[in-house]
Design an enzyme around this catalytic site. Sequence first.
Site, PDB file in Angstrom:
ATOM      1  N   CYS A 191       0.833  -1.217   0.000  1.00 49.32           N
ATOM      2  CA  CYS A 191       0.000   0.000   0.000  1.00 49.32           C
ATOM      3  C   CYS A 191       0.862   1.259   0.000  1.00 49.32           C
ATOM      4  O   CYS A 191       1.101   1.850  -1.040  1.00 49.32           O
ATOM      5  CB  CYS A 191      -0.941   0.030   1.216  1.00 49.32           C
ATOM      6  SG  CYS A 191      -2.225  -1.238   1.228  1.00 49.32           S
ATOM      7  N   ASP A 202      -1.959   3.954   7.583  1.00 49.28           N
ATOM      8  CA  ASP A 202      -2.111   2.720   6.808  1.00 49.28           C
ATOM      9  C   ASP A 202      -3.548   2.648   6.290  1.00 49.28           C
ATOM     10  O   ASP A 202      -4.489   2.553   7.083  1.00 49.28           O
ATOM     11  CB  ASP A 202      -1.803   1.511   7.688  1.00 49.28           C
ATOM     12  CG  ASP A 202      -1.738   0.214   6.908  1.00 49.28           C
ATOM     13  OD1 ASP A 202      -2.193   0.174   5.741  1.00 49.28           O
ATOM     14  OD2 ASP A 202      -1.228  -0.771   7.464  1.00 49.28           O
TER      15      ASP A 202
END
Length: 151
Positions: A8, A120
């Site tokens: 990511c 995140d």
Amino acid sequence: MVCMGNICRSPIAEGILRHKLHTSGIKNILVDSAGTYSGHKGEHPDARAIANARSHDIDISRLVARPFHKKDLDEFDHIFVMDATNFREVTSHAEKEEQRAKVEFLLNIKWPGKNIAVPDPYYGGEDGFEKVFQLVSQACDVLVENFKNEK
């Protein structure tokens, strides 16, 4: 660029910095990404990360996750981490102060000394990926300017 899984945040950061360096005409800078967790080794970035980067005309679809290796501390001049957990994990491999000094929170480039984490986005929605993109893009703008000034 280092995050936990390398699917990511760090591939987004790698893609953004590569793109900005290319469009600025800066060459001969190796940009790579890795994760402190090896469970995604060999995987491509999260589909949401790919889609978000693509919406900004950056293709990260061919990147492949790899784990951070101790040798990265010698092979790279700068190692940018996404959060405190990544910082602790990466610096735990440093055997010399010279290696530890290479490790920095990515967002400290834009906001020095703040140790702000790149959030995140994995467990959230698409808006989280856009937030990551915008934060990382701002830091990468400063990085590119710094690299221009090093010439």
